[in-house]
Scaffold this active site. Structure first.
Site, PDB file in Angstrom:
ATOM      1  N   ASN A  45       0.848  -1.196   0.000  1.00 10.65           N
ATOM      2  CA  ASN A  45       0.000   0.000   0.000  1.00 10.65           C
ATOM      3  C   ASN A  45       0.879   1.240   0.000  1.00 10.65           C
ATOM      4  O   ASN A  45       1.962   1.272   0.612  1.00 10.65           O
ATOM      5  CB  ASN A  45      -1.021  -0.005   1.142  1.00 10.65           C
ATOM      6  CG  ASN A  45      -0.441  -0.205   2.524  1.00 10.65           C
ATOM      7  OD1 ASN A  45       0.608  -0.807   2.680  1.00 10.65           O
ATOM      8  ND2 ASN A  45      -1.120   0.294   3.537  1.00 10.65           N
ATOM      9  N   GLU A  47       0.318   5.184   0.685  1.00  4.15           N
ATOM     10  CA  GLU A  47      -0.630   6.203   1.148  1.00  4.15           C
ATOM     11  C   GLU A  47      -0.206   7.597   0.716  1.00  4.15           C
ATOM     12  O   GLU A  47       0.900   7.810   0.204  1.00  4.15           O
ATOM     13  CB  GLU A  47      -0.764   6.105   2.678  1.00  4.15           C
ATOM     14  CG  GLU A  47      -1.370   4.767   3.089  1.00  4.15           C
ATOM     15  CD  GLU A  47      -1.670   4.653   4.566  1.00  4.15           C
ATOM     16  OE1 GLU A  47      -1.205   5.501   5.364  1.00  4.15           O
ATOM     17  OE2 GLU A  47      -2.387   3.699   4.934  1.00  4.15           O
ATOM     18  N   CYS A  56      -4.064   0.625  -2.519  1.00  5.24           N
ATOM     19  CA  CYS A  56      -3.933  -0.630  -1.769  1.00  5.24           C
ATOM     20  C   CYS A  56      -2.832  -1.511  -2.374  1.00  5.24           C
ATOM     21  O   CYS A  56      -2.523  -1.415  -3.570  1.00  5.24           O
ATOM     22  CB  CYS A  56      -5.234  -1.415  -1.808  1.00  5.24           C
ATOM     23  SG  CYS A  56      -6.563  -0.721  -0.831  1.00  5.24           S
ATOM     24  N   GLU A  58      -2.955  -4.671  -3.096  1.00  5.57           N
ATOM     25  CA  GLU A  58      -3.454  -5.569  -4.149  1.00  5.57           C
ATOM     26  C   GLU A  58      -3.464  -4.865  -5.500  1.00  5.57           C
ATOM     27  O   GLU A  58      -3.058  -5.413  -6.523  1.00  5.57           O
ATOM     28  CB  GLU A  58      -4.880  -6.040  -3.841  1.00  5.57           C
ATOM     29  CG  GLU A  58      -5.019  -6.845  -2.572  1.00  5.57           C
ATOM     30  CD  GLU A  58      -5.336  -5.981  -1.356  1.00  5.57           C
ATOM     31  OE1 GLU A  58      -4.712  -4.903  -1.208  1.00  5.57           O
ATOM     32  OE2 GLU A  58      -6.185  -6.382  -0.556  1.00  5.57           O
ATOM     33  N   CYS A  94     -10.182  -5.044  -0.082  1.00  6.19           N
ATOM     34  CA  CYS A  94     -11.312  -4.107  -0.015  1.00  6.19           C
ATOM     35  C   CYS A  94     -12.175  -4.257  -1.269  1.00  6.19           C
ATOM     36  O   CYS A  94     -11.801  -4.927  -2.240  1.00  6.19           O
ATOM     37  CB  CYS A  94     -10.797  -2.668   0.124  1.00  6.19           C
ATOM     38  SG  CYS A  94     -10.234  -1.934  -1.420  1.00  6.19           S
ATOM     39  N   CYS A  97     -10.558  -3.251  -4.607  1.00 11.05           N
ATOM     40  CA  CYS A  97      -9.571  -4.243  -5.076  1.00 11.05           C
ATOM     41  C   CYS A  97     -10.258  -5.491  -5.612  1.00 11.05           C
ATOM     42  O   CYS A  97      -9.809  -6.079  -6.595  1.00 11.05           O
ATOM     43  CB  CYS A  97      -8.597  -4.601  -3.954  1.00 11.05           C
ATOM     44  SG  CYS A  97      -7.455  -3.251  -3.591  1.00 11.05           S
TER      45      CYS A  97
HETATM   46  N1  THU Z   1      -5.266  -1.636   2.497  1.00  7.77           N
HETATM   47  C1  THU Z   1      -4.674  -2.429   1.564  1.00  7.77           C
HETATM   48  O1  THU Z   1      -3.588  -2.138   1.066  1.00  7.77           O
HETATM   49  N2  THU Z   1      -5.301  -3.569   1.220  1.00  7.77           N
HETATM   50  C2  THU Z   1      -6.468  -4.017   1.779  1.00  7.77           C
HETATM   51  O2  THU Z   1      -6.944  -5.068   1.408  1.00  7.77           O
HETATM   52  C3  THU Z   1      -7.128  -3.238   2.821  1.00  7.77           C
HETATM   53  C4  THU Z   1      -6.539  -1.910   3.109  1.00  7.77           C
HETATM   54  C5  THU Z   1      -4.563  -0.410   2.910  1.00  7.77           C
HETATM   55  C6  THU Z   1      -5.195   0.889   2.492  1.00  7.77           C
HETATM   56  C7  THU Z   1      -4.637   1.827   3.524  1.00  7.77           C
HETATM   57  O3  THU Z   1      -3.339   2.244   3.132  1.00  7.77           O
HETATM   58  C8  THU Z   1      -4.489   0.982   4.769  1.00  7.77           C
HETATM   59  O4  THU Z   1      -4.496  -0.370   4.320  1.00  7.77           O
HETATM   60  C9  THU Z   1      -5.583   1.195   5.787  1.00  7.77           C
HETATM   61  O5  THU Z   1      -6.830   1.102   5.208  1.00  7.77           O
END
Ligand code: THU
Length: 139
Positions: A45, A47, A56, A58, A94, A97
């Site tokens: 991920n 941010e 994310c 994925e 999520c 994704c």
């Molecule tokens: N996140 C992912 O990378 N993958 C997921 O399946 C769920 C959430 C990340 C997004 C964000 O950077 C952090 O986790 C918190 O939501």
């Protein structure tokens, strides 16, 4: 999918997680995507101070693979948890994704999540995103 391949994919996701850029949520995620040709694309991920601009793990992995010409996927491992937490949580992909995965992968895509190569759960994309909207709806 053989156990050896599952372990390899989980370890690749755990390694990718080390690269997570998650200073805001502190929730670090790594993903590893197994392609039909045996290659593995990883992602973390990433941010952003403007939160919705975050990506994310994925989707990072899927976009890396697609941008290198790979579109046939067999399995995805996702490993996530709070930075310095004692145990990784079962990080479920999520909704966005799941939708991105459904663009390329069939319903039988294996999705693995858990805490380690000894502690994981396995689903299919069809279980995670039933009755999906896809290109077939646009024909
Ligand atoms: N996140 C992912 O990378 N993958 C997921 O399946 C769920 C959430 C990340 C997004 C964000 O950077 C952090 O986790 C918190 O939501």
């Amino acid at each position: 999918m053989g156990k050896e391949q599952i372990v390899q994919l989980i370890e690749a996701a755990l390694q990718a997680r080390e690269k997570a850029y998650a200073p805001y949520s502190r929730f670090q995620v790594g993903a590893a995507l197994l392609c039909a040709d045996g290659s593995i694309y990883t992602g973390c991920n990433v941010e952003n101070a403007s939160y919705p601009a975050s990506n994310c793990a994925e989707r990072t992995a899927v976009f890396k693979a697609v941008s290198e010409g790979k579109k046939d996927f067999l399995a995805l491992a996702v490993m996530g948890g709070v930075q310095d937490g004692k145990r990784l949580s079962d990080c479920m992909p999520c909704g966005i994704c799941r939708q991105v995965l459904a663009e390329f992968a069939a319903e039988d895509l294996t999705v693995i999540t858990g805490a380690s190569a000894k502690d994981y759960r396995q689903y299919t994309l069809g279980e995670l995103l039933p009755h999906s909207f896809s290109k077939k709806n646009l024909q």
